[in-house]
Design an enzyme around this catalytic site. Structure first.
Site, PDB file in Angstrom:
ATOM      1  CB  ALA A  69      -0.912   0.005   1.227  1.00  0.00           C
ATOM      2  CD  GLU A  82      15.486  12.349   8.071  1.00  0.00           C
ATOM      3  OE1 GLU A  82      14.754  12.654   7.119  1.00  0.00           O
ATOM      4  OE2 GLU A  82      15.943  11.211   8.243  1.00  0.00           O
ATOM      5  CB  VAL A 132      15.430   0.539  19.186  1.00  0.00           C
ATOM      6  CG1 VAL A 132      16.673   1.001  19.951  1.00  0.00           C
ATOM      7  CG2 VAL A 132      14.179   1.107  19.817  1.00  0.00           C
ATOM      8  CE  LYS A 175      13.171   7.267  14.610  1.00  0.00           C
ATOM      9  NZ  LYS A 175      13.354   6.756  13.241  1.00  0.00           N
ATOM     10  CD  GLU A 184      15.433  -6.152  17.479  1.00  0.00           C
ATOM     11  OE1 GLU A 184      16.029  -5.122  17.845  1.00  0.00           O
ATOM     12  OE2 GLU A 184      15.249  -7.126  18.230  1.00  0.00           O
ATOM     13  N   GLY A 233      23.808  12.703   3.600  1.00  0.00           N
ATOM     14  CA  GLY A 233      22.480  12.154   3.828  1.00  0.00           C
ATOM     15  C   GLY A 233      22.251  11.641   5.231  1.00  0.00           C
ATOM     16  CB  ILE A 269      21.717  -3.335  16.492  1.00  0.00           C
ATOM     17  CG1 ILE A 269      22.718  -2.466  15.723  1.00  0.00           C
ATOM     18  CG2 ILE A 269      22.385  -4.044  17.664  1.00  0.00           C
ATOM     19  CD1 ILE A 269      23.295  -1.337  16.556  1.00  0.00           C
ATOM     20  CE  LYS A 274      15.974   5.424  16.763  1.00  0.00           C
ATOM     21  NZ  LYS A 274      16.995   6.080  15.906  1.00  0.00           N
TER      22      LYS A 274
END
Lengths: 440, 440
Positions: free
Chosen positions: B46, B191, B133, B106, B130, B188, B137, B206
């Site tokens: 979507a 933001e 955060v 997040k 997962e 990059g 990792i 986080k």
């Protein structure tokens, strides 16, 4: 109590890990019950000698010498006896009875993991052994579950704390191999018989386990190429340091393609050069770390204590809580799949790079002769550094030291190159051969 | 195909993570099926604009703008749209329909995690995040499962790659804050609106998630004490370096006891000094790492990429495979328990140590006055270093720089000490105040 269902936990073995495991179960009973939604009842602790001295004071009535009976009727069995028998028979008995099994027994899993996993899958029970590799560090669960949608390409592990302690002392304090081993022994880092550690047997067991989980393939421990650290000298450590490297004993599990195009797996243990800015280079003393390279995730590292009673018990408890949650939720355990069935390829098929130190005659034509030997074997040099040796009077004594760093090549070709160098006229001696790993 | 059961996967969103997730599901279909015991069928993707350019070429017929319809009948929904709405409504709809949900969102989990977890628990579905955060990792699963039998005491995370990149450049290349931010932006790492990163909002989200999982407690994001890196100067970085420290933006979740004996939780984000030999100090560029201290396991660290399309997709796939296995095995998802219900304590109750730099008058009695201010607040100095400032001509200009390292004390007392120093006659200016963390 609190309306929680009881789960009967049988503990086999009460050494330092067993005693800490029992302590955590007893001390944190309420908190564990809240996390699990069921109460863990320690049904008993099977030991050889009920009266032996333990690290932790535990209720005497828990102890029994009848392990077989204790296993009967247990919901979850924790095996911390070590060794192959009777651990294996007791685990099989527990699984047959439908119990989940948690073990820290690396020797057993390395030797009989697939057989035990089969037995667990038959009855839908869970067999877990997080503590068998790198003790406290969560590594098997992340490999099996967190990276379950990724393609792992390589695992480089510092998985033996004793040898890391020795190499780290040699590197950071300039100790000789003997002095470092003596200190390691005094601090309890080495067993009375240090062979399992320093000859790489312990690391090879862990390489087997890591490779089989990372690549969903049975990797018999006998197929692991194994070299220990007993030949590593203070001179090699010093030379590595001045060249910007550190020597670490690595357990390596790698997905490789053979020279004739066969996709397979390599599992091997040897001391190797690692660049000093690689995350594994910062793993000091008895610590462990596992560096994982995966197609999508890139580079990951898992770091922590690789031994210790309470540290290892933490990993055992993690498996225990998972097994308990599964027991409550219902549904079968998640089998460790060996579906990929990749061939285990010989070490000769591995691609690596060598750093070769030679003593050569200091005369014209030597370098050309050596370059010729490399070229004959399809090996090219990435760097060559020559130092003319002077006698104490300051005069040249007709010998020079040559350090050759090769480009990546097939291990078999590199090994053949070293053999050819050894028997070359121009070469007095090959003084050091080390592989370079973790070059990503 | 192969007799595998099909599981319908709905993907919401197709930015860089979504596109990589779709690619991995499609490219590794057979391998995933073997690992799961079921085939993942990508039912659709979507998006807002079907014709938008994607990172990966994907079959056009998969795309739809009707997210609501796609969610219906899905076994597993992957939400990678970001933002609160419509992501939240779609996830609730998916859970109500009994689908498992995987998300990397997040902001949403930090703001509405408990509500979504409740909705999942109601129907026995699995909600996992997962990737929310530290991207690639594996950290949430190890905290929730591997350490499930342990008591976590503290989590220190470098969880924002952009700010780590900036601080790392300032530390390793001597960049000014502006230059480092410009390079980060060009590459990059930042933001268009860098506020979320440099003001610590992203890290605070986080911290909320880490604290709630580590301590089984609801930790609203509004309760996270937050300081960004915008006030950090090249001078502070340089002073830290010469004193053997590095400055890192840390997300900290800690179990603490208040001054009046209340057991609780602290979640906070600020730039702090870390000793250069601490494992977190070696986390360079845009990498992330989470350092965990637990009662039994001791110190652990999890290191890897904290951003990137395929890296984040790896974590999404891990959750997806777990959800799929659970779907096949039956049994409810494992809820993220918030049973501990610990109070979130204000930052003033935290125990930490300060490093305070002052400009003071260079005259007798100044040191005594300052020592008096510390003592009044119950703060003791671990180290005091005074440098007399000279003018260009080499003459003393009546001012000196004082660097005070405090012993551990309560944050409220330390902050009050700094306030008192600011208004003291002897003090020209308080030029830097930084906390010292990871002192273990």
């Amino acid at each position: 109590m609190n309306g929680y269902r009881d789960l009967r936990v049988a503990l086999l073995g009460c050494g330092s890990v067993g005693a800490q495991t029992a302590r955590l179960i007893l001390e944190h009973g309420d908190e564990l019950a809240a996390r699990i939604g069921a109460r863990l009842t320690l049904a008993g602790i099977a030991v050889r000698d009920v009266d032996a001295k333990r690290d932790v004071e535990l209720p005497r009535e828990l102890f029994t010498t009848d392990a077989e009976r204790l296993v009967q009727g247990a919901d979850i069995v924790i095996e911390l006896m070590g060794g192959i028998e009777p651990a294996k028979s007791l685990i099989l008995k527990a699984l047959e009875g439908g119990a989940d099994v948690v073990t820290a027994n690396k020797a057993l899993i390395a030797a009989h993991g697939p057989e035990l996993a089969d037995a667990a899958e038959q009855v839908g029970a869970q067999l877990s052994y997080e503590a068998a590799v790198a003790a406290a560090i969560p590594i098997l669960r992340p490999l099996r579950e967190s990276l379950a949608g990724d393609q792992i390409t390589r695992v480089l592990g510092i998985v033996n704390g004793s040898t890391n302690y020795i190499l780290d002392r040699m590197d950071r304090f300039g100790d000789s191999a003997e002095d470092a081993a003596r200190v390691a022994s005094e601090l309890g880092f080495l067993e009375a018989d240090p062979t399992l550690d320093v000859e790489g047997y312990d690391a090879a067991q862990k390489a087997t386990i890591l490779a089989s989980i990372a690549f969903h393939t049975e990797v018999p421990v006998e197929t692991v190429h194994r070299e220990g650290i007993t030949a590593i000298t203070a001179e090699q450590i010093e030379a590595a340091r001045s060249a910007g490297f550190v020597i670490k004993l690595l357990a390596i599990a790698e997905r490789i393609t053979s020279s004739d195009g066969v996709e397979g797996v390599s599992a091997r243990v040897y001391p190797a050069l690692i660049r000093r800015d690689h995350p594994l280079a910062a793993v000091h003393e008895g610590k462990n770390a596992v560096f994982v390279e995966a197609e999508a995730a890139g580079e990951l590292m898992f770091y922590g204590a690789g031994a210790g009673g309470s540290e290892t018990a933490s990993a055992v408890l993690g498996d225990l809580v998972s097994a308990a949650r599964r027991h409550i939720a219902g549904g079968p355990g998640i089998p460790g799949s060996l579906h990929a069935e990749l061939p285990v390829l010989p070490v000769g098929e591995v691609t690596t790079a060598y750093q070769i130190m030679l003593e050569v005659r200091d005369q014209p034509g030597v370098l050309a002769a050596i370059a010729g030997i490399l070229a004959e074997h399809g090996v090219s040099a990435a760097s060559v550094e020559q130092t003319v040796l002077e006698s104490h009077g300051g005069e040249r004594d007709g010998r020079a030291t040559l350090v050759i760093g090769t480009h990546q090549a097939r291990e078999a070709d590199l090994a053949a190159t070293v053999d050819a160098l050894r028997s070359a006229d121009a070469v007095h001696a090959v003084t050091s051969v080390l592989r370079l790993e973790g070059n990503a």
